[in-house]
Design a protein around this motif. Sequence first.
Motif, PDB file in Angstrom:
ATOM      1  N   ILE A 255      88.405  18.679   0.411  1.00 57.50           N
ATOM      2  CA  ILE A 255      87.128  18.883  -0.272  1.00 57.50           C
ATOM      3  C   ILE A 255      87.187  18.083  -1.577  1.00 57.50           C
ATOM      4  CG2 ILE A 255      85.460  20.561  -1.144  1.00 57.50           C
ATOM      5  CD1 ILE A 255      86.981  22.732   0.371  1.00 57.50           C
ATOM      6  N   PRO A 256      86.502  16.946  -1.653  1.00 56.54           N
ATOM      7  CA  PRO A 256      86.559  16.133  -2.881  1.00 56.54           C
ATOM      8  C   PRO A 256      85.837  16.818  -4.040  1.00 56.54           C
ATOM      9  CG  PRO A 256      85.746  14.865  -0.981  1.00 56.54           C
ATOM     10  CD  PRO A 256      85.696  16.303  -0.604  1.00 56.54           C
ATOM     11  N   GLY A 257      86.413  16.703  -5.227  1.00 61.06           N
ATOM     12  CA  GLY A 257      85.748  17.194  -6.430  1.00 61.06           C
ATOM     13  C   GLY A 257      85.547  18.684  -6.497  1.00 61.06           C
TER      14      GLY A 257
ATOM     15  N   PRO B   8      88.269  24.447 -16.176  1.00 61.07           N
ATOM     16  CA  PRO B   8      88.671  23.969 -17.503  1.00 61.07           C
ATOM     17  C   PRO B   8      89.967  23.156 -17.465  1.00 61.07           C
ATOM     18  CG  PRO B   8      87.921  26.239 -17.634  1.00 61.07           C
ATOM     19  CD  PRO B   8      87.980  25.900 -16.170  1.00 61.07           C
ATOM     20  N   ALA B   9      90.844  23.467 -16.510  1.00 60.98           N
ATOM     21  CA  ALA B   9      92.122  22.750 -16.399  1.00 60.98           C
ATOM     22  C   ALA B   9      91.936  21.269 -16.116  1.00 60.98           C
ATOM     23  CB  ALA B   9      92.977  23.378 -15.294  1.00 60.98           C
ATOM     24  N   ARG B  10      90.820  20.887 -15.500  1.00 62.17           N
ATOM     25  CA  ARG B  10      90.589  19.483 -15.219  1.00 62.17           C
ATOM     26  C   ARG B  10      90.524  18.648 -16.498  1.00 62.17           C
ATOM     27  NH1 ARG B  10      91.069  16.229 -13.674  1.00 62.17           N
ATOM     28  NH2 ARG B  10      89.210  15.078 -13.089  1.00 62.17           N
TER      29      ARG B  10
ATOM     30  N   GLN C 203      95.725  17.229 -11.915  1.00 65.07           N
ATOM     31  CA  GLN C 203      95.937  15.986 -12.670  1.00 65.07           C
ATOM     32  C   GLN C 203      96.794  15.042 -11.838  1.00 65.07           C
ATOM     33  OE1 GLN C 203      94.373  15.494 -15.501  1.00 65.07           O
ATOM     34  NE2 GLN C 203      93.707  17.603 -15.862  1.00 65.07           N
ATOM     35  N   GLY C 204      96.539  13.731 -11.975  1.00 65.55           N
ATOM     36  CA  GLY C 204      97.358  12.743 -11.298  1.00 65.55           C
ATOM     37  C   GLY C 204      97.037  12.621  -9.817  1.00 65.55           C
ATOM     38  N   PHE C 205      97.922  11.918  -9.085  1.00 64.12           N
ATOM     39  CA  PHE C 205      97.666  11.536  -7.703  1.00 64.12           C
ATOM     40  C   PHE C 205      98.888  11.856  -6.839  1.00 64.12           C
ATOM     41  CE2 PHE C 205      95.219   8.997 -10.581  1.00 64.12           C
ATOM     42  CZ  PHE C 205      93.976   8.845  -9.988  1.00 64.12           C
TER      43      PHE C 205
ATOM     44  N   LEU D 228      95.531  12.250  -2.567  1.00 66.51           N
ATOM     45  CA  LEU D 228      94.737  13.214  -3.321  1.00 66.51           C
ATOM     46  C   LEU D 228      94.470  12.693  -4.722  1.00 66.51           C
ATOM     47  CD1 LEU D 228      96.442  16.594  -2.341  1.00 66.51           C
ATOM     48  CD2 LEU D 228      94.329  15.610  -1.421  1.00 66.51           C
ATOM     49  N   GLU D 229      93.238  12.842  -5.169  1.00 68.84           N
ATOM     50  CA  GLU D 229      92.809  12.435  -6.498  1.00 68.84           C
ATOM     51  C   GLU D 229      92.555  13.675  -7.350  1.00 68.84           C
ATOM     52  OE1 GLU D 229      89.312  10.163  -5.811  1.00 68.84           O
ATOM     53  OE2 GLU D 229      90.324   8.642  -4.585  1.00 68.84           O
ATOM     54  N   PRO D 230      92.512  13.531  -8.670  1.00 67.80           N
ATOM     55  CA  PRO D 230      92.217  14.683  -9.521  1.00 67.80           C
ATOM     56  C   PRO D 230      90.895  15.333  -9.118  1.00 67.80           C
ATOM     57  CG  PRO D 230      92.979  12.837 -10.840  1.00 67.80           C
ATOM     58  CD  PRO D 230      92.793  12.312  -9.454  1.00 67.80           C
TER      59      PRO D 230
END
Length: 354
Positions: free
Chosen positions: A139-141, A147-149, A271-273, A329-331
């Motif tokens: 599920i992207p995004g 808030p952690a993002r 965070q990160g990839f 996986l992206e942030p």
Amino acid sequence: DVPSCSLMCLFVALEAWQRPCDKELFMLVELLLALCAQASGDALSAVVHADGAFIFAPAGAFRTCALLFVQLLDDDLRAARAASQTARISACFPTTLRRHPGSTAAPSWSGTRPLRRLPEAPGAAELKALLAERRPFVIPGELAAWPARQKWASLDYLDTVAGHRLVPTEIGSDVGGDTWKEELTSLGKFLREQVAPSCEGYEAGRDTGTAYLAQHELLEQCPALRSDISVPSCWQQVLGAPSRCNIWLGTKSTLTPAHWDSYDNFLTQVQGFKRVVLLAPEMRNRLYVEEVVKEGTSAQGNVSPVNVEEPDLLKFPEFGKAEALWVDLEPGDALYMPRGWWHQVRALSPSISV
């Protein structure tokens, strides 16, 4: 007053963990040292000793006592640390995936194909149908509202909130090898000495070593960080509350070998990839899993010796007949992994996952 890490090393050196009562003795000593430290006015040592009990305690009285003890002290201690700190951590987690020389845009063998990404977050009925298929999906995004993002992008924020807390870390890339070690240390020291150099080195294409805070219940240990995430209401509606919530925080190049879990997972990339390679349960006969293992990381018989991203097909020829899915996986991404599915996870950058 003996530091928690020294006590732990002493117990391990004496091979005292062989008796269940010795682990209980260790946790009891930690709580007594926490009380003594608090009585002498050393709140920091008190929290560190209570954390020592928490790290080794399963759910139950020892863990509850450790959490209650820290709850009494931690707000004031965090405020005192914030007021006294002078050296801040300037590094941040990367927001762009960089393809440095030697990195690959996809796994190196022909039996893989990309994992499907949903076009948008599903509603409750669609999620229920997807889960019934017992297949992974992304599920992207999905974490955009966490808030952690934003907050966890800053290592300084993590240090300010929880830098004084004791955590279990792994240093080195060859798990179980001569250069690999487990170490109890403060989260702040881990961020400064391992993660910050990795963030800075990542931008320059420089390797700074591998270190991991892996599969640790940091959010239960530090409720101030737990408030920075929220389980999507749709997930709770369909599945209820999660049974556990672990943090995976580390440098670039951390690697969790191919294995399967006995419970469903949502792996959320904060965070990160990270690159994840997944194989269906029926691929077990291609993965060279040892049926009887006495000790080590494969003791449960659920870990494969095959690097499923870059397999050695001369050593493991049957794996060439396997089929796998992969995703970077992206942030903000959330990956669903059904129980029983094999998965290998490699950090493409410094990262945090929940």
